[in-house]
Design a protein around this motif. Structure first.
Motif, PDB file in Angstrom:
ATOM      1  N   MET A   1     -16.702 -11.797  -5.051  1.00  0.00           N
ATOM      2  CA  MET A   1     -17.996 -11.263  -4.675  1.00  0.00           C
ATOM      3  C   MET A   1     -17.787 -10.141  -3.656  1.00  0.00           C
ATOM      4  N   ARG A   2     -18.412  -9.023  -3.916  1.00  0.00           N
ATOM      5  CA  ARG A   2     -18.229  -7.877  -3.024  1.00  0.00           C
ATOM      6  C   ARG A   2     -18.788  -8.148  -1.618  1.00  0.00           C
ATOM      7  N   LEU A   3     -19.797  -9.021  -1.530  1.00  0.00           N
ATOM      8  CA  LEU A   3     -20.410  -9.304  -0.229  1.00  0.00           C
ATOM      9  C   LEU A   3     -19.401  -9.833   0.784  1.00  0.00           C
ATOM     10  N   ASN A   4     -18.435 -10.623   0.341  1.00  0.00           N
ATOM     11  CA  ASN A   4     -17.498 -11.225   1.296  1.00  0.00           C
ATOM     12  C   ASN A   4     -16.109 -10.583   1.267  1.00  0.00           C
ATOM     13  N   GLU A   5     -15.961  -9.429   0.584  1.00  0.00           N
ATOM     14  CA  GLU A   5     -14.616  -8.852   0.442  1.00  0.00           C
ATOM     15  C   GLU A   5     -14.043  -8.341   1.761  1.00  0.00           C
ATOM     16  N   ASN A   6     -14.886  -8.142   2.770  1.00  0.00           N
ATOM     17  CA  ASN A   6     -14.391  -7.697   4.075  1.00  0.00           C
ATOM     18  C   ASN A   6     -14.803  -8.672   5.181  1.00  0.00           C
ATOM     19  N   THR A   7     -14.904  -9.963   4.811  1.00  0.00           N
ATOM     20  CA  THR A   7     -15.357 -10.989   5.761  1.00  0.00           C
ATOM     21  C   THR A   7     -14.275 -12.036   5.956  1.00  0.00           C
ATOM     22  N   LYS A   8     -14.017 -12.378   7.212  1.00  0.00           N
ATOM     23  CA  LYS A   8     -13.204 -13.561   7.493  1.00  0.00           C
ATOM     24  C   LYS A   8     -14.004 -14.440   8.440  1.00  0.00           C
ATOM     25  N   ILE A   9     -13.803 -15.729   8.293  1.00  0.00           N
ATOM     26  CA  ILE A   9     -14.529 -16.707   9.094  1.00  0.00           C
ATOM     27  C   ILE A   9     -13.500 -17.517   9.875  1.00  0.00           C
ATOM     28  N   LEU A  10     -13.625 -17.483  11.187  1.00  0.00           N
ATOM     29  CA  LEU A  10     -12.709 -18.220  12.057  1.00  0.00           C
ATOM     30  C   LEU A  10     -13.360 -19.526  12.479  1.00  0.00           C
ATOM     31  N   GLY A  11     -12.719 -20.632  12.129  1.00  0.00           N
ATOM     32  CA  GLY A  11     -13.161 -21.942  12.585  1.00  0.00           C
ATOM     33  C   GLY A  11     -12.218 -22.461  13.646  1.00  0.00           C
ATOM     34  N   LYS A  12     -12.309 -23.740  13.923  1.00  0.00           N
ATOM     35  CA  LYS A  12     -11.433 -24.352  14.921  1.00  0.00           C
ATOM     36  C   LYS A  12     -10.024 -24.570  14.367  1.00  0.00           C
ATOM     37  N   LYS A  13      -9.930 -25.065  13.108  1.00  0.00           N
ATOM     38  CA  LYS A  13      -8.635 -25.375  12.500  1.00  0.00           C
ATOM     39  C   LYS A  13      -8.286 -24.488  11.318  1.00  0.00           C
ATOM     40  N   VAL A  14      -9.295 -23.794  10.773  1.00  0.00           N
ATOM     41  CA  VAL A  14      -9.073 -22.983   9.572  1.00  0.00           C
ATOM     42  C   VAL A  14      -9.601 -21.569   9.755  1.00  0.00           C
ATOM     43  N   ILE A  15      -9.070 -20.680   8.930  1.00  0.00           N
ATOM     44  CA  ILE A  15      -9.579 -19.321   8.796  1.00  0.00           C
ATOM     45  C   ILE A  15      -9.862 -19.122   7.317  1.00  0.00           C
ATOM     46  N   LEU A  16     -11.052 -18.648   6.984  1.00  0.00           N
ATOM     47  CA  LEU A  16     -11.390 -18.339   5.599  1.00  0.00           C
ATOM     48  C   LEU A  16     -11.270 -16.832   5.405  1.00  0.00           C
ATOM     49  N   VAL A  17     -10.536 -16.429   4.366  1.00  0.00           N
ATOM     50  CA  VAL A  17     -10.322 -15.009   4.080  1.00  0.00           C
ATOM     51  C   VAL A  17     -10.627 -14.751   2.606  1.00  0.00           C
ATOM     52  N   PRO A  18     -10.957 -13.483   2.254  1.00  0.00           N
ATOM     53  CA  PRO A  18     -11.203 -13.166   0.846  1.00  0.00           C
ATOM     54  C   PRO A  18      -9.934 -13.338   0.009  1.00  0.00           C
ATOM     55  N   TYR A  19     -10.124 -13.650  -1.252  1.00  0.00           N
ATOM     56  CA  TYR A  19      -9.005 -13.825  -2.195  1.00  0.00           C
ATOM     57  C   TYR A  19      -8.549 -12.445  -2.656  1.00  0.00           C
ATOM     58  N   GLU A  20      -7.345 -12.062  -2.252  1.00  0.00           N
ATOM     59  CA  GLU A  20      -6.823 -10.736  -2.578  1.00  0.00           C
ATOM     60  C   GLU A  20      -5.603 -10.850  -3.489  1.00  0.00           C
ATOM     61  N   GLU A  21      -5.220  -9.716  -4.052  1.00  0.00           N
ATOM     62  CA  GLU A  21      -4.089  -9.668  -4.975  1.00  0.00           C
ATOM     63  C   GLU A  21      -2.816 -10.268  -4.363  1.00  0.00           C
ATOM     64  N   LYS A  22      -2.607 -10.051  -3.087  1.00  0.00           N
ATOM     65  CA  LYS A  22      -1.383 -10.538  -2.433  1.00  0.00           C
ATOM     66  C   LYS A  22      -1.284 -12.062  -2.404  1.00  0.00           C
ATOM     67  N   HIS A  23      -2.409 -12.757  -2.604  1.00  0.00           N
ATOM     68  CA  HIS A  23      -2.426 -14.220  -2.562  1.00  0.00           C
ATOM     69  C   HIS A  23      -2.157 -14.859  -3.928  1.00  0.00           C
ATOM     70  N   VAL A  24      -2.208 -14.060  -5.001  1.00  0.00           N
ATOM     71  CA  VAL A  24      -2.248 -14.613  -6.354  1.00  0.00           C
ATOM     72  C   VAL A  24      -1.005 -15.433  -6.694  1.00  0.00           C
ATOM     73  N   GLU A  25       0.183 -14.952  -6.350  1.00  0.00           N
ATOM     74  CA  GLU A  25       1.392 -15.670  -6.759  1.00  0.00           C
ATOM     75  C   GLU A  25       1.444 -17.083  -6.185  1.00  0.00           C
ATOM     76  N   LYS A  26       1.101 -17.244  -4.907  1.00  0.00           N
ATOM     77  CA  LYS A  26       1.118 -18.592  -4.321  1.00  0.00           C
ATOM     78  C   LYS A  26       0.045 -19.459  -4.966  1.00  0.00           C
ATOM     79  N   TYR A  27      -1.136 -18.886  -5.188  1.00  0.00           N
ATOM     80  CA  TYR A  27      -2.219 -19.625  -5.829  1.00  0.00           C
ATOM     81  C   TYR A  27      -1.788 -20.074  -7.227  1.00  0.00           C
ATOM     82  N   HIS A  28      -1.132 -19.180  -7.952  1.00  0.00           N
ATOM     83  CA  HIS A  28      -0.661 -19.486  -9.306  1.00  0.00           C
ATOM     84  C   HIS A  28       0.341 -20.649  -9.283  1.00  0.00           C
ATOM     85  N   GLU A  29       1.231 -20.667  -8.296  1.00  0.00           N
ATOM     86  CA  GLU A  29       2.199 -21.767  -8.168  1.00  0.00           C
ATOM     87  C   GLU A  29       1.480 -23.097  -7.969  1.00  0.00           C
TER      88      GLU A  29
END
Length: 196
Positions: free
Chosen positions: A1-29
Protein backbone atom coordinates in the motif's frame (compact mmCIF):
# COMPACT_ATOMS: atom_id res chain seq x y z
CA UNK A 1 0.00 0.00 0.00
CA UNK A 2 1.43 3.34 -1.01
CA UNK A 3 0.03 4.98 2.15
CA UNK A 4 2.54 3.20 4.39
CA UNK A 5 5.53 2.98 2.01
CA UNK A 6 7.36 5.72 3.93
CA UNK A 7 6.06 4.90 7.43
CA UNK A 8 7.76 3.14 10.31
CA UNK A 9 6.16 2.54 13.67
CA UNK A 10 8.33 2.35 16.77
CA UNK A 11 6.95 0.34 19.67
CA UNK A 12 8.54 -0.76 22.91
CA UNK A 13 9.85 -4.14 21.63
CA UNK A 14 9.19 -3.98 17.88
CA UNK A 15 9.61 -1.70 14.90
CA UNK A 16 7.21 -2.02 11.97
CA UNK A 17 8.66 -1.12 8.56
CA UNK A 18 7.33 -1.30 4.98
CA UNK A 19 8.01 -4.51 3.03
CA UNK A 20 10.77 -3.65 0.56
CA UNK A 21 12.68 -5.56 -2.09
CA UNK A 22 15.68 -5.96 0.22
CA UNK A 23 13.57 -8.04 2.63
CA UNK A 24 12.28 -10.55 0.06
CA UNK A 25 15.02 -13.19 0.25
CA UNK A 26 14.71 -13.66 4.03
CA UNK A 27 10.92 -13.66 3.79
CA UNK A 28 11.12 -16.27 1.01
CA UNK A 29 13.33 -18.50 3.21
CA UNK A 30 10.74 -18.35 6.00
CA UNK A 31 7.93 -19.31 3.68
CA UNK A 32 9.66 -22.54 2.63
CA UNK A 33 8.64 -23.91 6.04
CA UNK A 34 5.66 -26.31 5.74
CA UNK A 35 4.62 -25.33 9.29
CA UNK A 36 4.49 -21.60 8.42
CA UNK A 37 2.67 -22.40 5.18
CA UNK A 38 0.08 -24.31 7.18
CA UNK A 39 -0.32 -21.63 9.87
CA UNK A 40 -0.65 -18.83 7.29
CA UNK A 41 -2.69 -20.85 4.75
CA UNK A 42 0.00 -20.02 2.17
CA UNK A 43 1.24 -21.82 -0.90
CA UNK A 44 4.99 -22.08 -1.59
CA UNK A 45 6.22 -19.49 -4.10
CA UNK A 46 9.34 -19.27 -6.20
CA UNK A 47 11.73 -16.43 -5.37
CA UNK A 48 10.55 -14.52 -8.46
CA UNK A 49 6.91 -14.98 -7.40
CA UNK A 50 7.85 -13.66 -3.94
CA UNK A 51 9.34 -10.52 -5.55
CA UNK A 52 6.11 -10.10 -7.54
CA UNK A 53 4.11 -10.50 -4.32
CA UNK A 54 6.21 -7.81 -2.62
CA UNK A 55 5.52 -5.42 -5.50
CA UNK A 56 1.82 -6.22 -5.30
CA UNK A 57 1.75 -5.48 -1.55
CA UNK A 58 3.49 -2.19 -2.24
CA UNK A 59 1.14 -1.03 -5.00
CA UNK A 60 -2.31 -2.41 -4.20
CA UNK A 61 -4.66 -0.08 -2.33
CA UNK A 62 -6.49 -2.94 -0.61
CA UNK A 63 -3.43 -4.46 1.11
CA UNK A 64 -1.33 -3.00 3.91
CA UNK A 65 1.72 -4.79 5.24
CA UNK A 66 4.49 -4.06 7.69
CA UNK A 67 7.45 -6.26 8.47
CA UNK A 68 8.27 -6.73 12.14
CA UNK A 69 11.76 -6.04 13.44
CA UNK A 70 13.06 -6.89 16.88
CA UNK A 71 13.81 -3.44 18.29
CA UNK A 72 16.51 -4.87 20.55
CA UNK A 73 18.35 -6.58 17.67
CA UNK A 74 17.98 -3.54 15.41
CA UNK A 75 19.38 -1.20 18.07
CA UNK A 76 22.37 -3.56 18.49
CA UNK A 77 23.07 -4.18 14.79
CA UNK A 78 21.42 -1.40 12.77
CA UNK A 79 20.61 -4.18 10.28
CA UNK A 80 16.98 -4.67 9.23
CA UNK A 81 17.54 -8.12 7.71
CA UNK A 82 19.13 -9.48 10.91
CA UNK A 83 16.35 -7.84 12.95
CA UNK A 84 13.50 -9.18 10.80
CA UNK A 85 11.26 -11.58 12.74
CA UNK A 86 7.82 -11.57 11.06
CA UNK A 87 5.08 -9.59 9.36
CA UNK A 88 1.60 -8.23 9.89
CA UNK A 89 -0.98 -7.51 7.20
CA UNK A 90 -4.41 -6.05 6.65
CA UNK A 91 -6.60 -6.85 3.64
CA UNK A 92 -9.22 -4.14 3.11
CA UNK A 93 -12.78 -4.69 1.87
CA UNK A 94 -15.81 -2.46 1.89
CA UNK A 95 -19.29 -3.80 2.32
CA UNK A 96 -21.52 -1.78 4.61
CA UNK A 97 -18.42 -0.59 6.46
CA UNK A 98 -14.67 -0.57 5.85
CA UNK A 99 -13.38 -3.91 7.13
CA UNK A 100 -9.80 -5.04 7.57
CA UNK A 101 -8.82 -8.70 7.72
CA UNK A 102 -5.75 -8.77 9.98
CA UNK A 103 -2.88 -11.27 10.04
CA UNK A 104 0.25 -11.70 12.12
CA UNK A 105 3.24 -14.02 11.81
CA UNK A 106 6.31 -14.28 14.00
CA UNK A 107 8.49 -16.49 11.80
CA UNK A 108 11.69 -16.52 13.85
CA UNK A 109 11.28 -19.23 16.50
CA UNK A 110 13.57 -17.53 19.02
CA UNK A 111 11.17 -14.56 19.13
CA UNK A 112 7.92 -16.49 19.52
CA UNK A 113 6.10 -16.42 22.84
CA UNK A 114 7.82 -13.22 24.03
CA UNK A 115 4.99 -10.72 23.49
CA UNK A 116 6.39 -9.30 20.24
CA UNK A 117 3.50 -10.65 18.15
CA UNK A 118 1.02 -9.11 20.60
CA UNK A 119 2.66 -5.69 20.42
CA UNK A 120 3.03 -5.79 16.63
CA UNK A 121 -0.64 -6.73 16.22
CA UNK A 122 -1.80 -4.01 18.62
CA UNK A 123 0.23 -1.42 16.68
CA UNK A 124 -1.13 -2.68 13.35
CA UNK A 125 -4.73 -2.58 14.61
CA UNK A 126 -4.20 0.99 15.84
CA UNK A 127 -2.66 1.96 12.50
CA UNK A 128 -5.59 0.41 10.65
CA UNK A 129 -8.16 2.20 12.79
CA UNK A 130 -6.45 5.61 12.88
CA UNK A 131 -4.77 5.88 9.47
CA UNK A 132 -6.86 3.58 7.26
CA UNK A 133 -10.15 4.43 9.04
CA UNK A 134 -11.13 0.77 9.38
CA UNK A 135 -14.43 0.36 11.22
CA UNK A 136 -14.32 -3.39 11.81
CA UNK A 137 -11.53 -5.98 11.91
CA UNK A 138 -11.80 -9.69 11.28
CA UNK A 139 -9.33 -12.55 11.53
CA UNK A 140 -9.46 -16.05 10.05
CA UNK A 141 -7.48 -18.53 12.12
CA UNK A 142 -6.92 -22.26 11.73
CA UNK A 143 -9.02 -24.05 14.31
CA UNK A 144 -5.93 -25.79 15.73
CA UNK A 145 -3.94 -22.54 16.13
CA UNK A 146 -4.74 -22.13 19.82
CA UNK A 147 -2.12 -19.41 20.44
CA UNK A 148 -3.63 -17.09 17.82
CA UNK A 149 -7.20 -17.84 18.87
CA UNK A 150 -6.29 -17.01 22.48
CA UNK A 151 -4.45 -13.81 21.51
CA UNK A 152 -7.30 -12.41 19.42
CA UNK A 153 -9.82 -13.35 22.09
CA UNK A 154 -7.73 -11.32 24.59
CA UNK A 155 -7.80 -8.48 22.05
CA UNK A 156 -11.60 -8.44 22.26
CA UNK A 157 -12.40 -10.36 19.06
CA UNK A 158 -15.41 -12.67 19.16
CA UNK A 159 -16.12 -15.75 17.08
CA UNK A 160 -18.67 -15.11 14.34
CA UNK A 161 -18.35 -18.26 12.21
CA UNK A 162 -16.55 -21.57 11.84
CA UNK A 163 -15.75 -23.37 8.58
CA UNK A 164 -15.44 -27.14 8.78
CA UNK A 165 -14.34 -27.21 5.12
CA UNK A 166 -11.42 -24.80 5.62
CA UNK A 167 -10.95 -25.77 9.29
CA UNK A 168 -10.83 -22.13 10.37
CA UNK A 169 -12.55 -19.81 12.78
CA UNK A 170 -13.56 -16.23 11.93
CA UNK A 171 -13.52 -13.64 14.72
CA UNK A 172 -14.60 -9.98 14.46
CA UNK A 173 -14.08 -6.77 16.43
CA UNK A 174 -15.78 -3.43 15.79
CA UNK A 175 -13.70 -0.32 16.34
CA UNK A 176 -14.83 2.15 19.00
CA UNK A 177 -13.15 4.64 21.32
CA UNK A 178 -13.08 2.29 24.32
CA UNK A 179 -11.32 -0.39 22.27
CA UNK A 180 -8.72 2.11 21.00
CA UNK A 181 -8.14 3.07 24.64
CA UNK A 182 -7.74 -0.65 25.46
CA UNK A 183 -5.10 -0.95 22.69
CA UNK A 184 -3.28 2.12 24.00
CA UNK A 185 -3.17 0.59 27.48
CA UNK A 186 -2.04 -2.84 26.29
CA UNK A 187 1.06 -2.27 24.21
CA UNK A 188 -0.13 0.42 21.86
CA UNK A 189 2.39 3.13 22.76
CA UNK A 190 3.94 4.15 19.48
CA UNK A 191 5.92 6.71 17.59
CA UNK A 192 4.97 6.97 13.90
CA UNK A 193 7.91 8.29 11.87
CA UNK A 194 9.18 8.66 8.35
CA UNK A 195 10.89 5.45 7.16
CA UNK A 196 13.42 7.18 4.93
Amino acid sequence: MRLNENTKILGKKVILVPYEEKHVEKYHEWMKSPKLQELTASEPLTLEEEYEMQRSWRNDDDKCTFLILSKEVFEETGNEIESLIGDTNIFLSEDEELTGEAEIMIAEKGFQGKGLGWEAMVLMLKYGAEFLKIQKFCVKIGELNEKSLKMFSKLGFEETSRSTVFKEVTLDKSVDNSWIEFLDNNGGNWDVKSYR
